[in-house]
Design a protein around this motif. Structure first.
Motif, PDB file in Angstrom:
ATOM      1  N   VAL A 172     -33.214  79.211  74.242  1.00  0.00           N
ATOM      2  CA  VAL A 172     -34.636  78.883  74.115  1.00  0.00           C
ATOM      3  C   VAL A 172     -35.373  79.105  75.425  1.00  0.00           C
ATOM      4  N   ASP A 173     -34.789  78.648  76.542  1.00  0.00           N
ATOM      5  CA  ASP A 173     -35.473  78.774  77.828  1.00  0.00           C
ATOM      6  C   ASP A 173     -35.591  80.229  78.260  1.00  0.00           C
ATOM      7  N   ALA A 174     -34.516  80.990  78.093  1.00  0.00           N
ATOM      8  CA  ALA A 174     -34.550  82.403  78.476  1.00  0.00           C
ATOM      9  C   ALA A 174     -35.527  83.175  77.601  1.00  0.00           C
ATOM     10  N   LEU A 175     -35.571  82.846  76.316  1.00  0.00           N
ATOM     11  CA  LEU A 175     -36.493  83.521  75.406  1.00  0.00           C
ATOM     12  C   LEU A 175     -37.936  83.264  75.833  1.00  0.00           C
ATOM     13  N   ARG A 176     -38.233  82.043  76.227  1.00  0.00           N
ATOM     14  CA  ARG A 176     -39.585  81.717  76.667  1.00  0.00           C
ATOM     15  C   ARG A 176     -39.961  82.521  77.909  1.00  0.00           C
ATOM     16  N   LEU A 177     -39.059  82.607  78.882  1.00  0.00           N
ATOM     17  CA  LEU A 177     -39.346  83.340  80.119  1.00  0.00           C
ATOM     18  C   LEU A 177     -39.525  84.838  79.865  1.00  0.00           C
ATOM     19  N   VAL A 178     -38.626  85.389  79.066  1.00  0.00           N
ATOM     20  CA  VAL A 178     -38.658  86.834  78.825  1.00  0.00           C
ATOM     21  C   VAL A 178     -39.883  87.226  77.990  1.00  0.00           C
ATOM     22  N   SER A 179     -40.149  86.509  76.910  1.00  0.00           N
ATOM     23  CA  SER A 179     -41.285  86.859  76.063  1.00  0.00           C
ATOM     24  C   SER A 179     -42.606  86.615  76.779  1.00  0.00           C
ATOM     25  N   SER A 180     -42.645  85.582  77.626  1.00  0.00           N
ATOM     26  CA  SER A 180     -43.857  85.331  78.417  1.00  0.00           C
ATOM     27  C   SER A 180     -44.103  86.468  79.393  1.00  0.00           C
ATOM     28  N   ARG A 181     -43.033  86.992  79.988  1.00  0.00           N
ATOM     29  CA  ARG A 181     -43.191  88.088  80.949  1.00  0.00           C
ATOM     30  C   ARG A 181     -43.740  89.333  80.261  1.00  0.00           C
ATOM     31  N   VAL A 182     -43.276  89.616  79.051  1.00  0.00           N
ATOM     32  CA  VAL A 182     -43.784  90.773  78.328  1.00  0.00           C
ATOM     33  C   VAL A 182     -45.254  90.561  77.976  1.00  0.00           C
ATOM     34  N   GLU A 183     -45.597  89.371  77.528  1.00  0.00           N
ATOM     35  CA  GLU A 183     -46.998  89.063  77.210  1.00  0.00           C
ATOM     36  C   GLU A 183     -47.887  89.245  78.436  1.00  0.00           C
ATOM     37  N   GLU A 184     -47.420  88.783  79.585  1.00  0.00           N
ATOM     38  CA  GLU A 184     -48.196  88.936  80.823  1.00  0.00           C
ATOM     39  C   GLU A 184     -48.394  90.412  81.164  1.00  0.00           C
ATOM     40  N   ALA A 185     -47.392  91.242  80.886  1.00  0.00           N
ATOM     41  CA  ALA A 185     -47.511  92.674  81.174  1.00  0.00           C
ATOM     42  C   ALA A 185     -48.579  93.321  80.297  1.00  0.00           C
ATOM     43  N   THR A 186     -48.742  92.829  79.072  1.00  0.00           N
ATOM     44  CA  THR A 186     -49.801  93.375  78.213  1.00  0.00           C
ATOM     45  C   THR A 186     -51.172  93.060  78.790  1.00  0.00           C
ATOM     46  N   GLU A 187     -51.297  91.896  79.429  1.00  0.00           N
ATOM     47  CA  GLU A 187     -52.583  91.473  79.976  1.00  0.00           C
ATOM     48  C   GLU A 187     -52.828  92.050  81.370  1.00  0.00           C
ATOM     49  N   GLU A 188     -51.788  92.100  82.197  1.00  0.00           N
ATOM     50  CA  GLU A 188     -51.953  92.525  83.588  1.00  0.00           C
ATOM     51  C   GLU A 188     -51.943  94.049  83.741  1.00  0.00           C
ATOM     52  N   ASP A 189     -51.083  94.712  82.985  1.00  0.00           N
ATOM     53  CA  ASP A 189     -50.888  96.154  83.154  1.00  0.00           C
ATOM     54  C   ASP A 189     -51.318  96.974  81.948  1.00  0.00           C
ATOM     55  N   GLY A 190     -51.781  96.311  80.883  1.00  0.00           N
ATOM     56  CA  GLY A 190     -52.145  97.039  79.672  1.00  0.00           C
ATOM     57  C   GLY A 190     -50.956  97.611  78.938  1.00  0.00           C
ATOM     58  N   LEU A 191     -49.787  96.988  79.089  1.00  0.00           N
ATOM     59  CA  LEU A 191     -48.577  97.463  78.414  1.00  0.00           C
ATOM     60  C   LEU A 191     -48.756  97.406  76.897  1.00  0.00           C
ATOM     61  N   GLY A 192     -48.438  98.498  76.217  1.00  0.00           N
ATOM     62  CA  GLY A 192     -48.375  98.495  74.764  1.00  0.00           C
ATOM     63  C   GLY A 192     -46.948  98.214  74.329  1.00  0.00           C
ATOM     64  N   VAL A 193     -46.775  97.374  73.317  1.00  0.00           N
ATOM     65  CA  VAL A 193     -45.444  96.899  72.929  1.00  0.00           C
ATOM     66  C   VAL A 193     -45.183  97.149  71.449  1.00  0.00           C
ATOM     67  N   LEU A 194     -43.992  97.687  71.174  1.00  0.00           N
ATOM     68  CA  LEU A 194     -43.470  97.792  69.816  1.00  0.00           C
ATOM     69  C   LEU A 194     -42.229  96.909  69.779  1.00  0.00           C
ATOM     70  N   ALA A 195     -42.361  95.723  69.199  1.00  0.00           N
ATOM     71  CA  ALA A 195     -41.303  94.713  69.236  1.00  0.00           C
ATOM     72  C   ALA A 195     -40.575  94.670  67.902  1.00  0.00           C
ATOM     73  N   ILE A 196     -39.313  95.080  67.907  1.00  0.00           N
ATOM     74  CA  ILE A 196     -38.479  95.094  66.706  1.00  0.00           C
ATOM     75  C   ILE A 196     -37.660  93.804  66.680  1.00  0.00           C
ATOM     76  N   THR A 197     -37.766  93.051  65.608  1.00  0.00           N
ATOM     77  CA  THR A 197     -37.066  91.772  65.553  1.00  0.00           C
ATOM     78  C   THR A 197     -36.876  91.325  64.108  1.00  0.00           C
ATOM     79  N   HIS A 198     -35.966  90.368  63.925  1.00  0.00           N
ATOM     80  CA  HIS A 198     -35.773  89.741  62.617  1.00  0.00           C
ATOM     81  C   HIS A 198     -36.552  88.437  62.504  1.00  0.00           C
ATOM     82  N   TYR A 199     -36.871  87.824  63.643  1.00  0.00           N
ATOM     83  CA  TYR A 199     -37.332  86.443  63.634  1.00  0.00           C
ATOM     84  C   TYR A 199     -38.664  86.288  64.353  1.00  0.00           C
TER      85      TYR A 199
END
Length: 262
Positions: A172-199
């Motif tokens: 849970v803790d690692a997921l929060r840190l990693v997903s938050s970092r990706v979200e920040e990249a979308t806001e800070e760097d304009g990163l476009g994300v294609l996230a493949i997941t089951h959940y």
């Protein structure tokens, strides 16, 4: 603003068509979630986009702005701005993470600047700086490998990131840190994300703009973030059965007794 444009993408493995016509556009700063059952072709999509050997492209186009990716080797696709966070990151004995990033960084030739970026990214996701000296992914846990992938993304700053089940193997803790970092990249760097997941748990911090249901090798339905929550309850049955029936019908031989005038 950049765009990752996928049009009519079809691909096969060992002669069997897996991707049956994928159409999708991701713009800078957007998060697109791709959710679907096992065996639907989600990971095949990520591998074909990144240029992994062993896949036969049957048709279609994949572009970042004006650059057609399908004709390029994997390293040139990365150079064009595409990053793949792999579902099962590869172990590379003898190559330290620090050396890999120094050789791969697109943003600067300044070794001190790259070093500073690596240390900053490690701190942001709770990934010990000691891992920079370790051979890439060797003897790391599943969660450590996913943090490793996220650190690489942060340092390399691609235009688009394909995340193939980034949440698997994370607590849970690692997921929060990693997903938050990706979200920040979308806001800070304009990163476009294609996230493949089951959940949908990945989207507690990483907020999707669009959710796609993927079944039968293509996108079957598209909706807003609420669709991810719905799928947790309903599953994929209403998309899987029609997709399977359509695929089965497409492979049936012509009826030799059919009336040609009918």
């Amino acid at each position: 603003m950049s765009e990752l444009v996928i049009e009519g993408l079809r691909a096969a493995v060992d002669g069997q068509e897996i991707l049956t016509g994928v159409d999708l556009t991701v713009r800078s700063g957007e998060v697109h979630a791709v959710m679907g059952p096992n065996g639907s072709g989600k990971s095949t999509l990520s591998h074909v986009l990144a240029g992994r050997p062993g896949y036969e492209v049957l048709g279609g186009s994949v572009r970042i702005d004006d650059v057609e990716l399908l004709s390029l080797p994997a390293w040139q696709r990365a150079e064009a701005g595409l990053f793949l966070a792999m579902q099962y990151p590869t172990e590379v004995p003898g190559v330290a993470l620090r050396d890999l990033l120094r050789a791969s960084a697109r943003t600067s030739d300044d070794a001190d600047e790259i070093e500073e970026a690596m240390l900053a990214e490690a701190a942001r996701i709770g990934f010990g700086a000691k891992f920079l000296e370790r051979p890439l992914n060797v003897d790391l846990s599943g969660g450590e490998k996913k943090r490793n992938e996220t650190l690489q993304m942060g340092v390399l700053r691609p235009a688009f990131a394909v995340l193939d089940e980034l949440d698997s193997g994370l607590d849970v803790d690692a997921l929060r840190l990693v997903s938050s970092r990706v979200e920040e990249a979308t806001e800070e760097d304009g990163l476009g994300v294609l996230a493949i997941t089951h959940y949908s748990r990945l989207f507690q911090e990483l907020r999707p703009d669009v959710v796609h249901v993927f079944a039968g090798g293509r996108i079957q339905e598209t909706g807003g973030p609420e669709l991810a929550t719905e799928l947790e309850t309903t599953g994929y049955e209403r998309w899987v059965e029609p997709a399977a029936a359509k695929a089965s019908a497409a492979t049936l031989p012509d009826d030799p007794f059919a009336d040609p005038l009918a």
